[in-house]
Design a protein around this motif. Structure first.
Motif, PDB file in Angstrom:
ATOM      1  N   SER A  21      63.364  54.739  30.959  1.00 30.85           N
ATOM      2  CA  SER A  21      64.151  53.582  31.417  1.00 30.85           C
ATOM      3  C   SER A  21      63.522  52.269  30.962  1.00 30.85           C
ATOM      4  O   SER A  21      63.400  51.335  31.755  1.00 30.85           O
ATOM      5  N   ARG A  80      66.856  47.402  28.900  1.00 29.06           N
ATOM      6  CA  ARG A  80      67.585  46.537  29.821  1.00 29.06           C
ATOM      7  C   ARG A  80      68.948  46.235  29.200  1.00 29.06           C
ATOM      8  O   ARG A  80      69.078  46.127  27.980  1.00 29.06           O
ATOM      9  N   ARG A 126      67.618  47.219  34.434  1.00 24.19           N
ATOM     10  CA  ARG A 126      67.019  48.457  33.940  1.00 24.19           C
ATOM     11  C   ARG A 126      68.074  49.566  33.878  1.00 24.19           C
ATOM     12  O   ARG A 126      68.813  49.799  34.841  1.00 24.19           O
TER      13      ARG A 126
END
Length: 273
Positions: free
Chosen positions: A187, A190, A202
């Motif tokens: 992750s 963005r 995120r």
């Protein structure tokens, strides 16, 4: 509906009492035509664990917050316009009974009532308010909903790579698009999703690729097409998962205890007529 209560003294007193409980940390709630229909304690499924929250149902908004001293002091106020709300009944789990999901375009979360009767009352009153508002405005029911965050304890490993194990040193993160619990490596990206926040959020690697593909199609379809206008509703925060864990008093979170909440014959909710 109880429109006959609008602009009455008893309704004004009820709303003023709610404002006083939130104090300076809350927003003004008294506006012409607004009616307080009901209130009660529901258990909200938060990121770390289920927690009691005070909820207030008005004829146009749903307000909830954290309990500091019941019926005297609340904080972390959140306001959700009912026009944007849809509901979904959910099955019981080991921790939570009488569950349903409150879904909006900016935030979705799961709550539970102390009894099946209270759940039916909450859902019935909510649906009636939503129908009334949509009829009044001519709007269609919302079809886009923010993904609810999956609780931290639901998994010990990253839900994307299924390899990384979480620990005190390896933090859990949440994808703002799908709500999955993911590791940092899965992750790192963005992405700007104006519907949720004015800032890039995120997202997991899979959602990032999907969002990029969707954005590319939009640009190819018509790069001159203006971006849709996203109106800011006062007090309506983007989907942030566990909205108030950081500011809550741990002692306040212990009340009411789960056993008392689900086994007590006391009604935790009341509605006005």
């Amino acid at each position: 509906m109880v429109d006959h209560l609008a602009n009455t003294e008893i309704n004004s007193q009820r709303i003023a009492a709610v404002e006083n409980c939130f104090g300076a940390s809350g927003q003004p709630l008294a506006v012409p035509g607004r009616v307080l229909l009901g209130e009660g304690i529901l258990t909200k499924e938060c990121r770390k664990k289920p927690k009691p929250r005070i909820f207030f149902l008005f004829n146009d908004i749903l307000v909830y917050g954290s309990i500091v001293i019941n019926k005297r002091k609340y904080n972390s106020q959140h306001i959700i316009p009912l026009e944007d709300v849809t509901l979904e009944t959910l099955p019981d789990t080991l921790q939570m009974k009488n569950r349903w999901m409150i879904k909006t375009s900016k935030k979705s979360f799961v709550v539970s009532a102390a009894s099946l009767t209270e759940r039916k009352e909450w859902i019935s009153h909510l649906e009636e308010c939503i129908r009334h508002l949509l009829t009044k405005t001519g709007r269609q029911p919302s079809t886009e909903h923010a993904a609810p965050w999956i609780p931290d304890k639901a998994t010990d490993i990253c839900m994307r790579c299924t390899q990384t194990k979480f620990s005190t040193l390896t933090r859990r993160h949440h994808c703002r698009k799908c709500g999955f619990v993911v590791c940092a490596d899965c992750s790192r990206q963005r992405f700007l999703m104006p519907r949720l926040s004015p800032k890039p959020l995120r997202v997991c690697n899979l959602c990032y690729r999907q969002l990029l593909a969707e954005k590319k199609k939009e640009v190819e379809a018509d790069h001159r097409q203006p971006e849709p206008i996203h109106s800011a509703v006062l007090g309506y925060e983007p989907s942030s998962g566990d909205d108030s864990d950081k500011s809550d008093d741990d002692k306040a979170d212990q009340w009411p205890a789960d056993t008392e909440f689900y086994t007590s014959e006391v009604s935790w909710s009341s509605f006005h007529s």
